[in-house]
Design a protein around this motif. Sequence first.
Motif, PDB file in Angstrom:
ATOM      1  N   ALA A 149     -17.836  24.575  -9.169  1.00 23.76           N
ATOM      2  CA  ALA A 149     -18.906  25.248  -9.906  1.00 23.76           C
ATOM      3  C   ALA A 149     -19.387  24.280 -10.977  1.00 23.76           C
ATOM      4  N   THR A 150     -20.668  24.384 -11.317  1.00 24.40           N
ATOM      5  CA  THR A 150     -21.256  23.502 -12.318  1.00 24.40           C
ATOM      6  C   THR A 150     -22.111  24.305 -13.274  1.00 24.40           C
ATOM      7  N   ALA A 151     -22.051  23.934 -14.549  1.00 24.40           N
ATOM      8  CA  ALA A 151     -22.909  24.533 -15.574  1.00 24.40           C
ATOM      9  C   ALA A 151     -23.598  23.392 -16.312  1.00 24.40           C
ATOM     10  N   LEU A 162     -23.353  18.264 -18.420  1.00 25.15           N
ATOM     11  CA  LEU A 162     -23.096  18.817 -17.098  1.00 25.15           C
ATOM     12  C   LEU A 162     -21.585  18.965 -16.947  1.00 25.15           C
ATOM     13  N   TRP A 163     -21.121  20.201 -16.761  1.00 29.29           N
ATOM     14  CA  TRP A 163     -19.697  20.502 -16.649  1.00 29.29           C
ATOM     15  C   TRP A 163     -19.413  20.958 -15.224  1.00 29.29           C
ATOM     16  N   MET A 186     -18.263  29.903 -16.739  1.00 27.31           N
ATOM     17  CA  MET A 186     -18.754  28.624 -17.223  1.00 27.31           C
ATOM     18  C   MET A 186     -20.139  28.776 -17.857  1.00 27.31           C
ATOM     19  N   GLU A 187     -20.992  29.571 -17.219  1.00 26.23           N
ATOM     20  CA  GLU A 187     -22.343  29.809 -17.742  1.00 26.23           C
ATOM     21  C   GLU A 187     -22.296  30.553 -19.080  1.00 26.23           C
ATOM     22  N   ILE A 225     -20.258  26.320 -26.619  1.00 32.16           N
ATOM     23  CA  ILE A 225     -19.867  24.952 -26.944  1.00 32.16           C
ATOM     24  C   ILE A 225     -21.097  24.179 -27.426  1.00 32.16           C
ATOM     25  N   ALA A 226     -22.213  24.347 -26.729  1.00 26.64           N
ATOM     26  CA  ALA A 226     -23.448  23.651 -27.124  1.00 26.64           C
ATOM     27  C   ALA A 226     -23.889  24.068 -28.519  1.00 26.64           C
TER      28      ALA A 226
END
Length: 164
Positions: free
Chosen positions: A10-12, A119-120, A146-147, A153-154
């Motif tokens: 998975a990517t966020a 990009l995580w 993650m989303e 965090i941002a």
Amino acid sequence: MTTPSAPVSATALVSVLSHPVVAWEFVTGLDPASFYPSYGPLPAVVGVRDQSGDWTTAGQERTLLLSDGGHVVEHVTDAESPTFFAYQLSDFQRLFGVLVSGARAEWRFEKTAHGTRILWTYSFFAKPGRRLIVRAIVKAFWSPYMERVLPGIAAATPSASRRS
């Protein structure tokens, strides 16, 4: 000999108004217990034990303590400031201990005209015969988690604000 199955990933993605060095240093230095709450069946990170040094050097290791009484061991594999950071996860307990042999987290920091794109990507390595259930958990819980986590965090990154 069985061939290992492809990881379930998975990517966020989020953008911040910070220089890549600032974003990289913040992400690698953050306290996991402050940013990773529980979500559905996913336990929260409640503490860190046995950290072997600062979290910006390949080879460092630590154990994350989880709210369900389990833990997971993280081992930094790549620390390339200010563009890339990655770590392997092992010794999963509870639900994930039954389902996966390990995982890998990768963080990429790309300079943009207005800051940094983060990009995580998180990849789970399912144990034999468990890939379908791992894929279902990642789709139903881990990807939305993650989303949900990455914008926090941002927002906490110095001089950062979330951008679409």
